[in-house]
Design a protein around this motif. Structure first.
Motif, PDB file in Angstrom:
ATOM      1  N   MET A 154      44.721  28.808  42.779  1.00  0.00           N
ATOM      2  CA  MET A 154      43.627  29.528  43.063  1.00  0.00           C
ATOM      3  C   MET A 154      43.860  30.656  42.227  1.00  0.00           C
ATOM      4  SD  MET A 154      43.005  31.226  46.868  1.00  0.00           S
ATOM      5  CE  MET A 154      41.779  32.444  47.220  1.00  0.00           C
ATOM      6  N   ASN A 155      42.736  31.150  41.860  1.00  0.00           N
ATOM      7  CA  ASN A 155      42.584  32.566  40.945  1.00  0.00           C
ATOM      8  C   ASN A 155      42.374  33.827  41.924  1.00  0.00           C
ATOM      9  OD1 ASN A 155      42.682  34.372  38.808  1.00  0.00           O
ATOM     10  ND2 ASN A 155      40.415  33.850  38.027  1.00  0.00           N
ATOM     11  N   ILE A 156      43.181  34.720  42.421  1.00  0.00           N
ATOM     12  CA  ILE A 156      43.263  35.636  42.877  1.00  0.00           C
ATOM     13  C   ILE A 156      43.247  37.051  42.094  1.00  0.00           C
ATOM     14  CG2 ILE A 156      44.209  37.009  45.032  1.00  0.00           C
ATOM     15  CD1 ILE A 156      45.448  34.313  45.919  1.00  0.00           C
ATOM     16  N   MET A 157      42.207  37.829  42.253  1.00  0.00           N
ATOM     17  CA  MET A 157      41.935  39.064  41.541  1.00  0.00           C
ATOM     18  C   MET A 157      41.743  40.041  42.523  1.00  0.00           C
ATOM     19  SD  MET A 157      40.029  37.720  38.098  1.00  0.00           S
ATOM     20  CE  MET A 157      40.021  39.568  37.378  1.00  0.00           C
ATOM     21  N   ALA A 158      42.199  41.114  42.010  1.00  0.00           N
ATOM     22  CA  ALA A 158      41.932  42.659  42.757  1.00  0.00           C
ATOM     23  C   ALA A 158      40.500  42.902  42.481  1.00  0.00           C
ATOM     24  CB  ALA A 158      42.636  43.813  42.632  1.00  0.00           C
ATOM     25  N   SER A 159      39.838  43.641  43.363  1.00  0.00           N
ATOM     26  CA  SER A 159      38.492  43.766  43.142  1.00  0.00           C
ATOM     27  C   SER A 159      38.542  44.905  41.871  1.00  0.00           C
ATOM     28  CB  SER A 159      37.900  44.909  44.579  1.00  0.00           C
ATOM     29  OG  SER A 159      38.669  46.259  44.526  1.00  0.00           O
ATOM     30  N   GLN A 160      37.274  45.146  41.551  1.00  0.00           N
ATOM     31  CA  GLN A 160      37.036  45.902  40.174  1.00  0.00           C
ATOM     32  C   GLN A 160      37.482  47.306  40.506  1.00  0.00           C
ATOM     33  OE1 GLN A 160      33.073  45.621  38.948  1.00  0.00           O
ATOM     34  NE2 GLN A 160      33.027  43.375  38.390  1.00  0.00           N
ATOM     35  N   ASN A 161      37.233  47.964  41.745  1.00  0.00           N
ATOM     36  CA  ASN A 161      37.729  49.097  41.858  1.00  0.00           C
ATOM     37  C   ASN A 161      39.506  49.303  41.949  1.00  0.00           C
ATOM     38  OD1 ASN A 161      35.225  50.123  42.106  1.00  0.00           O
ATOM     39  ND2 ASN A 161      34.991  50.346  44.351  1.00  0.00           N
ATOM     40  N   ILE A 162      39.949  48.379  42.421  1.00  0.00           N
ATOM     41  CA  ILE A 162      41.441  48.292  42.629  1.00  0.00           C
ATOM     42  C   ILE A 162      42.224  48.136  41.113  1.00  0.00           C
ATOM     43  CG2 ILE A 162      43.375  47.232  43.478  1.00  0.00           C
ATOM     44  CD1 ILE A 162      42.020  49.037  45.265  1.00  0.00           C
ATOM     45  N   GLN A 163      41.460  47.327  40.336  1.00  0.00           N
ATOM     46  CA  GLN A 163      41.691  46.902  39.074  1.00  0.00           C
ATOM     47  C   GLN A 163      41.826  48.200  38.031  1.00  0.00           C
ATOM     48  OE1 GLN A 163      39.822  43.706  37.064  1.00  0.00           O
ATOM     49  NE2 GLN A 163      39.486  42.745  39.041  1.00  0.00           N
ATOM     50  N   ARG A 164      41.285  49.191  38.621  1.00  0.00           N
ATOM     51  CA  ARG A 164      41.125  50.626  37.677  1.00  0.00           C
ATOM     52  C   ARG A 164      42.378  51.234  37.885  1.00  0.00           C
ATOM     53  NH1 ARG A 164      35.594  52.928  39.813  1.00  0.00           N
ATOM     54  NH2 ARG A 164      35.754  54.564  38.124  1.00  0.00           N
ATOM     55  N   LEU A 165      43.386  50.870  39.136  1.00  0.00           N
ATOM     56  CA  LEU A 165      44.432  51.676  39.273  1.00  0.00           C
ATOM     57  C   LEU A 165      45.710  50.964  38.500  1.00  0.00           C
ATOM     58  CD1 LEU A 165      43.793  52.035  43.142  1.00  0.00           C
ATOM     59  CD2 LEU A 165      43.158  53.406  41.127  1.00  0.00           C
ATOM     60  N   GLU A 166      46.528  51.789  38.072  1.00  0.00           N
ATOM     61  CA  GLU A 166      47.762  51.328  37.565  1.00  0.00           C
ATOM     62  C   GLU A 166      49.238  51.719  38.222  1.00  0.00           C
ATOM     63  OE1 GLU A 166      47.950  53.081  33.737  1.00  0.00           O
ATOM     64  OE2 GLU A 166      45.926  51.847  32.843  1.00  0.00           O
TER      65      GLU A 166
END
Length: 388
Positions: free
Chosen positions: A1-13
Motif C-alpha cells: 500500500m502506497n501511503i503518502m502525506a497530504s500535499q500540505n503536510i509534504q511541504r513540511l520538514e
C-alpha cells in the motif's frame, strides 16, 4: 500500500529541533554532561495554590467527564484579568475563547480562516507554528523581516501593496520569541491602522506578556482603540505560571473570529480536564505575587547569563523580555555550525537562529530555563570553546 502525506503536510520538514535532540541523546549516552538551553520549557514548579487546585478537584470522582469547553466561570476570570492587567474590557460570552494551549489555537486558526492560496504575513524570524499552521491550511506565508536595526519590528511600509491587498492575516508576537523584543504603543497603533486599511486580521501571540524586565510592561494589542475590529490576541498559562504540560490557554478579541473558531472546535475537541481549568482560574485570580517573583527570577537569570557571556568574550546584550537571549553568533560562524560544534565539544545546547527563518541566520537563541549556577557554567564552557 502506497501511503503518502497530504500535499500540505509534504511541504513540511523535520526541523533542527529533532536534530538537536538526537545529537544531545547521543552525547549523553557517551557520558557527556549536557546543559540544555535550547527548549523554552519552564524548569521551576507552578505556585502551590495552582497545584492544590489540581489535587483537590482531581480527587473528586465527578470531575472526569467531558467539560465540552470552558467551565461557566472561566471566561469571566480571563476578562477580569485582562481589565486589571492591561486595561482591556472583554465580553466574557463573546470575546474570550478557551484553548487547549495557545499553540493549539495558533495551529488551528489558519485552518478555520485561511483558504488555499490566501497570503498570511508572518514574522521572520518567528516561532515555527506561525508558518506551519498556514502551510497546513494550504495558505501562502509571506515573511516579514525582523531586523535589529528596526528593533526587530516589521516594517509595514515595506510590504508591497499587492501583497497587502491579498493578505488575509498578519501574525505578530510581542514580547517576541525568539528575538526577545517588545512592541510599543506606537507600533501597535500603526499595525491596527495597517490592518484596517488592508482588511487584514491581526493575530497577536501574547504568550510572554508577563515576562518583561526592568520595570517595563507589555502593551496588549487589544488596548489600542479599534483593535477588536481587526485583531485577536492569544495568551497562555505555560510560561507565566509554569504549567506548560497542563495545556490551557485562551484567545480574546474579535467576536466573529472567536465564533468561527468555536464552531470548528465543537467538532474536534471535548474540553479541558476540569481540575486544570480550576487551576488556571486560581492562577488568574491569585497569581499577582507569583508573577512578580517570576519576573525577578528570569531577570536575575538574564543578568547572570549575559554578564557571564560578555566576561567570557561573547558580547551579549540584555533582552527586554521573555525567557530567551537572542544574540549574534561569534564572528565567522553560521548559526547551525556554531551550535552543533559547541554542543559536540562542550555539551551546551543552544538553538541556531536559522531554525526560526532565513532572517535568523547569524543569531542564536539561548533559553533561561536553568538555575543561575548552570547558566554561569554554560557561559564558562562557551568561553573556553571560543578561546580554542
Amino acid at each position: 500500500m502506497n501511503i503518502m502525506a497530504s500535499q500540505n503536510i509534504q511541504r513540511l520538514e523535520m526541523g533542527v529541533f529533532n536534530e538537536l535532540l538526537e545529537a544531545k541523546r547521543r552525547l549523553e549516552r557517551g557520558g557527556m554532561e549536557m546543559i540544555d538551553l535550547s527548549i523554552g520549557s519552564p524548569d521551576t514548579p507552578p505556585p502551590d495554590f495552582v497545584k492544590e487546585e489540581i489535587i483537590r478537584h482531581a480527587s473528586s470522582d465527578t470531575n472526569y467527564g467531558y467539560t465540552m469547553g470552558a467551565i461557566p466561570t472561566f471566561n469571566g476570570k480571563v476578562a477580569a484579568f485582562y481589565e486589571d492587567r492591561y486595561g482591556v474590557p472583554l465580553n466574557p460570552r463573546a470575546e474570550v475563547l478557551q484553548l487547549i494551549g495557545s499553540q493549539d489555537g495558533l495551529a488551528h486558526l489558519a485552518t478555520a480562516l485561511v483558504d488555499p492560496g490566501d497570503i498570511v504575513l508572518v514574522p521572520d524570524p518567528g516561532y515555527p507554528i506561525f508558518e506551519v499552521g498556514v502551510h497546513i491550511a494550504g495558505g501562502e506565508p509571506w515573511r516579514m523581516p525582523l531586523r535589529e536595526e528596526f528593533g526587530f519590528l516589521p516594517r509595514l511600509d515595506h510590504i508591497p501593496k499587492e501583497i497587502a491587498e491579498r493578505a488575509k492575516m498578519m501574525v505578530l508576537n510581542y514580547p517576541a520569541n525568539p528575538v526577545a523584543a517588545l512592541a510599543d504603543q506606537a507600533f501597535l497603533e500603526e499595525a491596527v491602522r495597517f490592518a484596517r486599511q488592508n482588511d487584514i486580521l491581526i493575530v497577536q501571540d501574547f504568550t510572554y506578556s508577563e515576562l518583561v524586565f526592568d520595570g517595563q510592561r507589555a502593551v496588549s494589542l487589544l488596548s489600542v482603540p479599534g483593535a477588536k475590529e481587526v485583531a485577536v490576541e492569544f495568551n497562555s498559562f505555560s510560561k507565566t505560571f509554569n504549567i506548560a504540560g497542563c495545556r490551557v490557554g485562551y484567545m480574546a478579541g474579535n467576536a466573529e473570529v472567536l465564533r468561527i473558531m468555536a464552531t470548528m472546535m465543537s467538532h474536534t475537541q471535548y474540553g479541558i480536564f476540569y481540575p486544570i481549568q480550576k487551576a488556571a482560574e486560581a492562577a488568574l485570580t491569585k497569581g499577582g505575587d507569583f508573577i512578580r517573583k517570576q519576573v525577578a527570577l528570569y531577570q536575575s537569570r538574564r543578568d547572570a547569563l549575559t554578564d557571564a557571556l560578555t566576561n567570557a568574550g561573547w558580547n551579549t546584550a540584555k533582552p527586554a523580555a521573555t525567557m530567551y537571549v537572542w544574540t549574534r553568533t561569534p564572528k565567522g560562524w553560521l548559526s547551525s555550525d556554531f551550535v552543533f560544534q559547541l554542543m559536540e565539544e562542550t555539551g551546551v545546547v543552544l538553538t541556531p537562529g536559522s531554525a526560526f527563518g532565513a532572517e535568523g541566520e547569524g543569531f542564536v537563541r539561548i533559553t533561561l530555563v536553568q538555575p543561575e549556577e548552570k547558566l554561569r557554567e554554560a557561559a564558562a564552557r562557551i568561553g573556553g570553546f571560543l578561546k580554542t
